[in-house]
Write an enzyme that holds these catalytic residues in place. Structure first.
Site, PDB file in Angstrom:
ATOM      1  N   HIS A  14       0.866  -1.180   0.000  1.00 18.76           N
ATOM      2  CA  HIS A  14       0.000   0.000   0.000  1.00 18.76           C
ATOM      3  C   HIS A  14       0.901   1.228   0.000  1.00 18.76           C
ATOM      4  CE1 HIS A  14      -3.715   2.304   0.771  1.00 18.76           C
ATOM      5  NE2 HIS A  14      -2.890   3.121   1.413  1.00 18.76           N
ATOM      6  N   CYS A  15       0.789   2.016  -1.049  1.00 18.78           N
ATOM      7  CA  CYS A  15       1.668   3.181  -1.205  1.00 18.78           C
ATOM      8  C   CYS A  15       0.949   4.434  -0.718  1.00 18.78           C
ATOM      9  CB  CYS A  15       2.061   3.334  -2.674  1.00 18.78           C
ATOM     10  SG  CYS A  15       3.175   4.724  -2.960  1.00 18.78           S
ATOM     11  N   PRO A  16       1.438   5.072   0.341  1.00 22.11           N
ATOM     12  CA  PRO A  16       0.779   6.300   0.822  1.00 22.11           C
ATOM     13  C   PRO A  16       0.981   7.485  -0.110  1.00 22.11           C
ATOM     14  CG  PRO A  16       2.772   5.861   2.082  1.00 22.11           C
ATOM     15  CD  PRO A  16       2.584   4.686   1.187  1.00 22.11           C
ATOM     16  N   GLY A  54      -1.784   7.013  -2.471  1.00 18.63           N
ATOM     17  CA  GLY A  54      -3.057   6.835  -1.780  1.00 18.63           C
ATOM     18  C   GLY A  54      -3.851   5.640  -2.263  1.00 18.63           C
TER      19      GLY A  54
END
Length: 423
Positions: A167-169, A172
């Site tokens: 999950h890449c912040p 998003g």
């Protein structure tokens, strides 16, 4: 009014434009990423590329520098939107657990009402074949399904994602089967954009040094924006450049970030590796699978789960059937008793007619006692049925105290009738 799927979605995602765009719960961080891309490019176009337009005037190359910077930035932003605003490969949730996987676990039985009832269990894992090799997949309690191979549940988005990478912040969104290609292209393109801005900013510093016949420090004072851009791109290259190199290694070995960090210590064999060339072809040259979710469709009410009957219910069903059978036998026995008593009464009446008047009163009292017992028979039967229901044993016999009570009633009525006859 019926609602659409995106309106009743159980995950943590955010939807825009009527479910056409789908983001993760941390979609606000996407604004920071946009600023980190757009602001440096704007500074580059205003303070660097604008001055380079006339440095290559015979060939008008200076205008190409400006156009390439704008076009390449738009390309990076489109890749960012394709990565963050689409379904990454979410596996739809089940409305109820898979019924074919139900099983009874007698070792984990629960005592209810003095009896051991087996509890309903799910196998936590099961094996599937991948390239001829068995692979263990886990059951997801949240989505109520067995995750496909390479699928994992994202705690941020609260969804099971196929070929889950991470999950890449910064975008998003989860990175999975349907957007990994665009994610890699975005990261690698951002790396090339940083190199492009850094190189042309350094070129502009070199041109200033040649025009003014000065040192590097004088050129840096002449164009501080170029210095800032060079420092910014140099720092950014450590992140996006390093990320690009790491994912090149993952693609060549057909791994995901999740698998690389999780299974590195276990030294587990990679069953998905098909060779370096085939691994690259799988990522970049295969057709992107369509989404398994139609977010704009109207949501349908999920049917209620029909769980298989437990053994407790089966035992109760057997007990009820046995109880009905016994009660039917008691009813038949009571009917036979009445018929036999009627035959006895007819014999007694015939005997009375053949005897004298003295014996008539005596025998009529016997008949009355028998008739009294006949009238009392349904009561005894009802009491017998009640007492049989009260017994916990499987033997459905008439309680002795009921039989004794019936005999006492018959004797007392016979004595009273005979006494009246003598008087």
């Amino acid at each position: 009014m019926a609602k659409r799927v995106y309106e009743v979605w159980k995950g943590s995602n955010k939807f825009f434009l009527g479910g056409r765009l789908m983001f993760g719960p941390d979609a606000r961080s996407l604004l920071i990423t946009l600023l980190l891309i757009i602001v440096p490019v704007v500074i580059f176009c205003v303070f660097v590329a604008r001055h380079l337009r006339h440095e290559f005037s015979p060939y008008n190359v200076g205008y190409a520098i400006f156009a390439v910077a704008v076009a390449f930035t738009v390309y990076v932003l489109v890749l960012l939107l394709l990565t963050s605003a689409r379904d990454p490969g979410i596996v739809p949730r089940n409305a109820h657990p898979p019924e074919e996987e139900f099983r009874y676990d007698t070792s984990a039985s629960v005592e209810i009402g003095g009896r051991q009832t087996p509890s309903l269990q799910f196998p936590r894992t099961k094996e599937v074949m991948v390239n001829g090799i068995p692979v263990r997949v886990k059951y997801c309690d949240t989505c109520m399904l067995y995750r496909p191979p390479r699928c994992s549940h994202c705690s941020t988005c609260d969804n099971c994602v196929e070929r889950f990478d991470h999950h890449c912040p910064w975008v998003g969104q989860c990175i999975g089967l349907r957007n990994y290609r665009y994610f890699f292209c975005f990261v690698s393109s951002a790396t090339l954009l940083c190199i492009y801005v850094f190189a042309l900013s350094a070129l502009y510093i070199k041109i200033l040094m040649d025009d003014h016949h000065g040192t590097v420090w004088k050129a840096m004072k002449e164009s501080p924006a170029s210095v800032i851009l060079m420092a910014y791109c140099f720092i950014s290259l450590w992140f996006v450049g390093g990320l690009t190199g790491f994912h090149l290694y993952l693609i060549s070995t057909n791994q995901t970030t999740y698998e690389n960090f999780r299974y590195r210590a276990e030294s587990r064999a990679n069953v998905y590796d098909r060779g370096c060339l085939n691994n690259f072809l799988e990522v970049f040259c295969t057709k992107v699978k369509p989404s398994r979710n139609n977010f704009r469709a109207f949501a349908q009410e999920a049917p209620r789960a029909t769980l298989p009957p437990t053994r407790e219910v089966e035992i109760e069903d057997v007990g009820e059937g046995r109880r009905v059978k016994v009660e039917d036998d008691l009813d038949i026995g009571g009917d036979l008793l009445k018929i036999s008593q009627r035959h006895n009464i007819e014999d007694i009446e015939a005997d009375i007619r053949s005897r004298g008047s003295d014996v008539i009163h005596h025998n009529s009292s016997e008949a009355d006692s028998v008739l009294g017992s006949d009238r009392r028979a349904p009561t005894v039967q009802a009491e017998t049925r009640h007492s049989s229901r009260g017994r916990r044993s499987e033997s459905w016999e008439i309680a002795p105290e009921v039989l004794g009570m019936n005999s006492n009633i018959v004797e007392s009525r016979g004595h009273a009738t005979s006494k009246e006859a003598y008087q």
